[in-house]
Design a protein around this motif. Structure first.
Motif, PDB file in Angstrom:
ATOM      1  N   ARG A 109       0.826  -1.202   0.000  1.00  0.00           N
ATOM      2  CA  ARG A 109       0.000   0.000   0.000  1.00  0.00           C
ATOM      3  C   ARG A 109       0.865   1.259   0.000  1.00  0.00           C
ATOM      4  NH1 ARG A 109      -5.266  -0.047   2.656  1.00  0.00           N
ATOM      5  NH2 ARG A 109      -4.575   1.894   3.633  1.00  0.00           N
ATOM      6  N   PRO A 110       0.349   2.351  -0.557  1.00  0.00           N
ATOM      7  CA  PRO A 110       1.127   3.593  -0.554  1.00  0.00           C
ATOM      8  C   PRO A 110       1.443   4.111   0.846  1.00  0.00           C
ATOM      9  CG  PRO A 110      -0.647   3.718  -2.161  1.00  0.00           C
ATOM     10  CD  PRO A 110      -0.890   2.478  -1.369  1.00  0.00           C
ATOM     11  N   ASP A 111       0.597   3.794   1.817  1.00  0.00           N
ATOM     12  CA  ASP A 111       0.843   4.294   3.175  1.00  0.00           C
ATOM     13  C   ASP A 111       1.677   3.327   4.013  1.00  0.00           C
ATOM     14  OD1 ASP A 111      -1.108   2.386   3.341  1.00  0.00           O
ATOM     15  OD2 ASP A 111      -2.477   3.539   4.598  1.00  0.00           O
ATOM     16  N   ALA A 112       2.312   2.371   3.355  1.00  0.00           N
ATOM     17  CA  ALA A 112       3.166   1.418   4.074  1.00  0.00           C
ATOM     18  C   ALA A 112       4.563   1.392   3.470  1.00  0.00           C
ATOM     19  CB  ALA A 112       2.549   0.022   4.038  1.00  0.00           C
ATOM     20  N   VAL A 113       4.985   2.552   2.956  1.00  0.00           N
ATOM     21  CA  VAL A 113       6.290   2.658   2.296  1.00  0.00           C
ATOM     22  C   VAL A 113       7.249   3.458   3.175  1.00  0.00           C
ATOM     23  CG1 VAL A 113       7.504   3.679   0.335  1.00  0.00           C
ATOM     24  CG2 VAL A 113       5.369   2.440  -0.039  1.00  0.00           C
ATOM     25  N   ASP A 114       8.394   2.868   3.441  1.00  0.00           N
ATOM     26  CA  ASP A 114       9.426   3.517   4.249  1.00  0.00           C
ATOM     27  C   ASP A 114      10.744   3.491   3.473  1.00  0.00           C
ATOM     28  OD1 ASP A 114      10.354   4.340   7.221  1.00  0.00           O
ATOM     29  OD2 ASP A 114      11.836   2.969   6.341  1.00  0.00           O
ATOM     30  N   ARG A 115      11.342   4.645   3.270  1.00  0.00           N
ATOM     31  CA  ARG A 115      12.535   4.744   2.436  1.00  0.00           C
ATOM     32  C   ARG A 115      13.688   3.899   2.949  1.00  0.00           C
ATOM     33  NH1 ARG A 115      17.233   7.660   2.328  1.00  0.00           N
ATOM     34  NH2 ARG A 115      18.076   8.119   0.238  1.00  0.00           N
ATOM     35  N   GLU A 116      13.985   3.978   4.230  1.00  0.00           N
ATOM     36  CA  GLU A 116      15.130   3.246   4.770  1.00  0.00           C
ATOM     37  C   GLU A 116      14.927   1.737   4.638  1.00  0.00           C
ATOM     38  OE1 GLU A 116      17.870   4.743   5.555  1.00  0.00           O
ATOM     39  OE2 GLU A 116      16.894   6.645   5.079  1.00  0.00           O
ATOM     40  N   GLN A 117      13.718   1.287   4.886  1.00  0.00           N
ATOM     41  CA  GLN A 117      13.452  -0.145   4.766  1.00  0.00           C
ATOM     42  C   GLN A 117      13.545  -0.591   3.312  1.00  0.00           C
ATOM     43  OE1 GLN A 117       9.816  -1.266   6.734  1.00  0.00           O
ATOM     44  NE2 GLN A 117      10.635  -0.818   8.773  1.00  0.00           N
ATOM     45  N   LEU A 118      13.032   0.228   2.389  1.00  0.00           N
ATOM     46  CA  LEU A 118      13.124  -0.132   0.976  1.00  0.00           C
ATOM     47  C   LEU A 118      14.575  -0.249   0.528  1.00  0.00           C
ATOM     48  CD1 LEU A 118      10.339   1.862  -0.919  1.00  0.00           C
ATOM     49  CD2 LEU A 118      10.345  -0.539  -0.218  1.00  0.00           C
ATOM     50  N   LEU A 119      15.425   0.656   0.989  1.00  0.00           N
ATOM     51  CA  LEU A 119      16.844   0.595   0.610  1.00  0.00           C
ATOM     52  C   LEU A 119      17.506  -0.668   1.134  1.00  0.00           C
ATOM     53  CD1 LEU A 119      17.873   4.331   1.140  1.00  0.00           C
ATOM     54  CD2 LEU A 119      17.662   3.112  -1.037  1.00  0.00           C
TER      55      LEU A 119
END
Length: 339
Positions: A109-119
């Motif tokens: 979901r768009p509201d479950a996106v975290d930059r540090e975790q994605l990296l």
């Protein structure tokens, strides 16, 4: 004699082999009004450990150089406990050296996106993030109880792109409060964001959902099939022209799906029907540019089915325009030519 030559605008299709791992409702904090995940994926709810073991078994038994892209679908992957996100992505990526896995993708979901975790997940092997956008319209989002707004969507899309991950966008035309104008606006905004891929899932009504109750009370009416095909055909053509690959049109027909379908524009040939409508719109546009009736149409043979439409649905229209099987000639060159 006037002549016009043009190419089909669809971007080149990917030959990636997808290995879907369904995680129904996993990580989801709420259930949206249309949600019937267990039905749509054809699987029961599974514990994360079972999913992990299931994936491990599949990959261990896969042939070397199978080049699967492991895809975690059906839930909110980035809302799972982060240790499980890392374990699942790492497991899939572990088989890259043998060629069994080419990459990893997930839906969220768009509201479950975290930059540090994605990296961190990218470093472990994540390659693509598909966001269940559904719509950018705040009223439609509120009606569907999505729990976020357009600003959240745009921020999430930009975060994925800035992490150098491939972005996918999923749209759900026909949600409560949505009309054709809102959907075309959703297409326009998607084109401006420029994701790598898009999925189009017309909204359906399944048993045991909020939508089913609204439908029974006359508070919600799904789009008709012809309305859906027309709107998606126009939207598909626009996406193609912006270089965006559309990798799915319509819900896949899983076992038990139609038994639980209450209402809505479901058709097993939805993809073909929408592609055909997009092609019809394209050729009509070229006819208008030519500004005179054409005497012949040459086209690549692989588009013959789409030209005439599903079960010949467009034959009457083309006959009214002076086009018949006799002056529409399939050939092998990858362009269309109108005389």
């Amino acid at each position: 004699m006037s002549e016009m030559i043009f190419s089909h605008p669809e971007p080149a299709r990917s030959k990636t082999r997808i290995l879907p791992i369904f995680m129904p409702f996993a990580g989801c904090r709420t259930r949206c009004v249309y949600c019937s995940q267990t039905i749509q994926t054809g699987t029961a709810e599974a514990q994360l450990k079972n999913i992990y073991n299931f994936l491990q078994q599949i990959l261990e038994n896969a042939e070397d150089d199978a080049a699967f892209e492991v895809a975690f679908y059906g839930g909110t992957f980035t809302a799972l406990p982060f240790e499980w996100q890392k374990r699942l992505v790492s497991l899939a990526a572990h088989f890259k050296e043998s060629g069994k896995v080419s990459g990893v993708r997930c839906s969220t979901r768009p509201d479950a996106v975290d930059r540090e975790q994605l990296l961190l997940l990218k470093d472990l092997g994540l390659r693509t993030v598909e966001l269940g956008v559904q719509s950018y319209n705040n009223t439609v989002l509120a009606n569907s109880k999505r729990g976020y707004t357009e600003d959240v969507i745009v921020s999430a899309c930009n975060t994925v792109i800035k992490c150098s991950l491939e972005l996918g966008v999923q749209l759900l035309p026909g949600l409560p409060g949505m009309d054709g104008k809102i959907f075309q606006d959703d297409i326009r905004k998607t084109c401006s964001i420029a994701p790598a891929v898009v999925r189009l899932y017309p909204c359906l009504v399944f048993e045991d959902t909020v939508l089913a109750r609204w439908f029974a009370r006359g508070e919600y009416a799904p789009w008709a099939l012809d309305e859906t095909v027309g709107a998606l055909g126009v939207g598909l053509l626009d996406l193609w022209r912006h270089g965006i690959r559309v990798i799915r049109i319509g819900v896949a027909q899983e076992d038990g799906l139609t038994d639980s379908l209450v209402a809505g524009p479901f058709h097993p040939a939805m993809g073909n029907m929408v592609r055909s409508e997009a092609l019809r719109c394209l050729i009509v546009e070229k006819m208008q540019m030519l500004n005179k009736p054409f005497s012949r149409l040459f086209f690549p043979k692989r588009y013959q089915g789409e030209l005439w439409g599903y079960k010949g649905a467009h034959k009457a229209f083309w006959k009214s325009q002076g086009l018949t099987p006799e002056n529409a000639l399939g050939w092998n060159l990858p362009v269309f030519q109108m005389d």
